[in-house]
Design a protein around this motif. Structure first.
Motif, PDB file in Angstrom:
ATOM      1  N   PRO A   5       0.829  -1.198   0.000  1.00  0.00           N
ATOM      2  CA  PRO A   5       0.000   0.000   0.000  1.00  0.00           C
ATOM      3  C   PRO A   5       0.865   1.250   0.000  1.00  0.00           C
ATOM      4  O   PRO A   5       2.030   1.212   0.415  1.00  0.00           O
ATOM      5  N   ALA A   6       0.296   2.349  -0.459  1.00  0.00           N
ATOM      6  CA  ALA A   6       1.036   3.602  -0.549  1.00  0.00           C
ATOM      7  C   ALA A   6       1.503   4.088   0.820  1.00  0.00           C
ATOM      8  O   ALA A   6       2.495   4.749   0.935  1.00  0.00           O
ATOM      9  N   GLY A   7       0.783   3.754   1.851  1.00  0.00           N
ATOM     10  CA  GLY A   7       1.141   4.158   3.206  1.00  0.00           C
ATOM     11  C   GLY A   7       0.039   3.758   4.157  1.00  0.00           C
ATOM     12  O   GLY A   7      -1.078   3.470   3.746  1.00  0.00           O
ATOM     13  N   ALA A   8       0.359   3.750   5.426  1.00  0.00           N
ATOM     14  CA  ALA A   8      -0.624   3.343   6.420  1.00  0.00           C
ATOM     15  C   ALA A   8      -1.796   4.311   6.483  1.00  0.00           C
ATOM     16  O   ALA A   8      -2.883   3.941   6.883  1.00  0.00           O
ATOM     17  N   ASP A   9      -1.585   5.545   6.094  1.00  0.00           N
ATOM     18  CA  ASP A   9      -2.653   6.542   6.152  1.00  0.00           C
ATOM     19  C   ASP A   9      -3.234   6.859   4.771  1.00  0.00           C
ATOM     20  O   ASP A   9      -3.931   7.836   4.592  1.00  0.00           O
ATOM     21  N   SER A  10      -2.974   6.010   3.777  1.00  0.00           N
ATOM     22  CA  SER A  10      -3.443   6.240   2.411  1.00  0.00           C
ATOM     23  C   SER A  10      -4.503   5.213   2.031  1.00  0.00           C
ATOM     24  O   SER A  10      -4.313   4.020   2.212  1.00  0.00           O
ATOM     25  N   VAL A  11      -5.637   5.709   1.497  1.00  0.00           N
ATOM     26  CA  VAL A  11      -6.761   4.869   1.099  1.00  0.00           C
ATOM     27  C   VAL A  11      -7.241   5.349  -0.261  1.00  0.00           C
ATOM     28  O   VAL A  11      -7.297   6.547  -0.524  1.00  0.00           O
ATOM     29  N   ARG A  12      -7.598   4.400  -1.136  1.00  0.00           N
ATOM     30  CA  ARG A  12      -8.168   4.789  -2.426  1.00  0.00           C
ATOM     31  C   ARG A  12      -9.676   4.875  -2.284  1.00  0.00           C
ATOM     32  O   ARG A  12     -10.324   3.926  -1.850  1.00  0.00           O
ATOM     33  N   GLU A  13     -10.229   6.039  -2.607  1.00  0.00           N
ATOM     34  CA  GLU A  13     -11.669   6.247  -2.556  1.00  0.00           C
ATOM     35  C   GLU A  13     -12.066   7.317  -3.559  1.00  0.00           C
ATOM     36  O   GLU A  13     -11.221   8.035  -4.081  1.00  0.00           O
ATOM     37  N   ARG A  14     -13.352   7.390  -3.825  1.00  0.00           N
ATOM     38  CA  ARG A  14     -13.861   8.349  -4.808  1.00  0.00           C
ATOM     39  C   ARG A  14     -13.919   9.741  -4.198  1.00  0.00           C
ATOM     40  O   ARG A  14     -14.408   9.930  -3.090  1.00  0.00           O
ATOM     41  N   CYS A  15     -13.432  10.701  -4.959  1.00  0.00           N
ATOM     42  CA  CYS A  15     -13.459  12.098  -4.542  1.00  0.00           C
ATOM     43  C   CYS A  15     -14.696  12.765  -5.143  1.00  0.00           C
ATOM     44  O   CYS A  15     -14.897  12.706  -6.362  1.00  0.00           O
ATOM     45  N   GLY A  16     -15.506  13.372  -4.323  1.00  0.00           N
ATOM     46  CA  GLY A  16     -16.704  14.057  -4.787  1.00  0.00           C
ATOM     47  C   GLY A  16     -16.398  15.319  -5.576  1.00  0.00           C
ATOM     48  O   GLY A  16     -17.213  15.758  -6.399  1.00  0.00           O
ATOM     49  N   CYS A  18     -13.298  16.075  -7.554  1.00  0.00           N
ATOM     50  CA  CYS A  18     -12.666  15.857  -8.868  1.00  0.00           C
ATOM     51  C   CYS A  18     -13.280  14.683  -9.619  1.00  0.00           C
ATOM     52  O   CYS A  18     -13.021  14.509 -10.809  1.00  0.00           O
ATOM     53  N   GLY A  19     -14.108  13.844  -8.927  1.00  0.00           N
ATOM     54  CA  GLY A  19     -14.847  12.789  -9.603  1.00  0.00           C
ATOM     55  C   GLY A  19     -14.058  11.537  -9.949  1.00  0.00           C
ATOM     56  O   GLY A  19     -14.540  10.697 -10.690  1.00  0.00           O
ATOM     57  N   HIS A  20     -12.867  11.378  -9.404  1.00  0.00           N
ATOM     58  CA  HIS A  20     -12.037  10.210  -9.689  1.00  0.00           C
ATOM     59  C   HIS A  20     -11.799   9.400  -8.415  1.00  0.00           C
ATOM     60  O   HIS A  20     -11.904   9.914  -7.312  1.00  0.00           O
ATOM     61  N   THR A  21     -11.455   8.130  -8.600  1.00  0.00           N
ATOM     62  CA  THR A  21     -11.017   7.317  -7.475  1.00  0.00           C
ATOM     63  C   THR A  21      -9.525   7.531  -7.334  1.00  0.00           C
ATOM     64  O   THR A  21      -8.744   7.160  -8.208  1.00  0.00           O
ATOM     65  N   THR A  22      -9.139   8.180  -6.255  1.00  0.00           N
ATOM     66  CA  THR A  22      -7.748   8.575  -6.050  1.00  0.00           C
ATOM     67  C   THR A  22      -7.278   8.164  -4.665  1.00  0.00           C
ATOM     68  O   THR A  22      -8.061   7.764  -3.808  1.00  0.00           O
ATOM     69  N   SER A  23      -6.006   8.307  -4.442  1.00  0.00           N
ATOM     70  CA  SER A  23      -5.430   8.065  -3.125  1.00  0.00           C
ATOM     71  C   SER A  23      -5.814   9.228  -2.217  1.00  0.00           C
ATOM     72  O   SER A  23      -5.745  10.391  -2.617  1.00  0.00           O
ATOM     73  N   GLU A  54      -5.131  14.262  -5.271  1.00  0.00           N
ATOM     74  CA  GLU A  54      -5.152  14.906  -6.582  1.00  0.00           C
ATOM     75  C   GLU A  54      -5.545  16.385  -6.501  1.00  0.00           C
ATOM     76  O   GLU A  54      -4.855  17.240  -7.022  1.00  0.00           O
ATOM     77  N   CYS A  55      -6.689  16.663  -5.858  1.00  0.00           N
ATOM     78  CA  CYS A  55      -7.199  18.039  -5.856  1.00  0.00           C
ATOM     79  C   CYS A  55      -7.075  18.734  -4.505  1.00  0.00           C
ATOM     80  O   CYS A  55      -7.291  19.938  -4.402  1.00  0.00           O
ATOM     81  N   GLY A  56      -6.757  17.967  -3.447  1.00  0.00           N
ATOM     82  CA  GLY A  56      -6.572  18.564  -2.129  1.00  0.00           C
ATOM     83  C   GLY A  56      -7.851  18.812  -1.351  1.00  0.00           C
ATOM     84  O   GLY A  56      -7.810  19.376  -0.264  1.00  0.00           O
ATOM     85  N   THR A  57      -8.992  18.380  -1.877  1.00  0.00           N
ATOM     86  CA  THR A  57     -10.262  18.575  -1.189  1.00  0.00           C
ATOM     87  C   THR A  57     -10.295  17.741   0.087  1.00  0.00           C
ATOM     88  O   THR A  57      -9.937  16.571   0.082  1.00  0.00           O
ATOM     89  N   GLU A  58     -10.729  18.361   1.165  1.00  0.00           N
ATOM     90  CA  GLU A  58     -10.815  17.687   2.448  1.00  0.00           C
ATOM     91  C   GLU A  58     -12.279  17.431   2.789  1.00  0.00           C
ATOM     92  O   GLU A  58     -13.106  18.327   2.689  1.00  0.00           O
ATOM     93  N   SER A  59     -12.603  16.199   3.174  1.00  0.00           N
ATOM     94  CA  SER A  59     -13.952  15.885   3.631  1.00  0.00           C
ATOM     95  C   SER A  59     -13.877  15.427   5.079  1.00  0.00           C
ATOM     96  O   SER A  59     -12.956  14.715   5.477  1.00  0.00           O
ATOM     97  N   VAL A  60     -14.852  15.861   5.881  1.00  0.00           N
ATOM     98  CA  VAL A  60     -14.876  15.578   7.299  1.00  0.00           C
ATOM     99  C   VAL A  60     -16.189  14.899   7.653  1.00  0.00           C
ATOM    100  O   VAL A  60     -17.260  15.356   7.251  1.00  0.00           O
ATOM    101  N   THR A  61     -16.107  13.774   8.370  1.00  0.00           N
ATOM    102  CA  THR A  61     -17.293  13.025   8.772  1.00  0.00           C
ATOM    103  C   THR A  61     -17.221  12.762  10.269  1.00  0.00           C
ATOM    104  O   THR A  61     -16.222  12.232  10.756  1.00  0.00           O
TER     105      THR A  61
END
Length: 66
Positions: A5-16, A18-23, A54-61
């Protein structure tokens, strides 16, 4: 052979945004929700914070929606 994996804190998921599945860099933060100092110690909650690589967008849940 399995890939690392890219790193312990890296996950691939869809970005709302930029619309891509990115790290994404994912972390958990404890945030204080109360605006007053007298109740701040009782209003700390865990939040999942995900930042798109990719785009730097931060999402908080909020993780504890009791």
């Amino acid at each position: 052979m399995a890939t690392q994996p890219a790193g312990a804190d890296s996950v691939r998921e869809r970005c709302g945004e930029c619309g891509h599945t990115t790290s994404h860099r994912v972390r958990v933060e404890i945030r204080t929700e109360s605006q007053t100092a007298e109740n701040a110690q009782f209003s700390r909650e865990p939040y999942r914070v995900s930042t798109c690589s990719e785009c730097g967008t931060e999402s908080v849940t909020r993780m504890n929606n009791a």
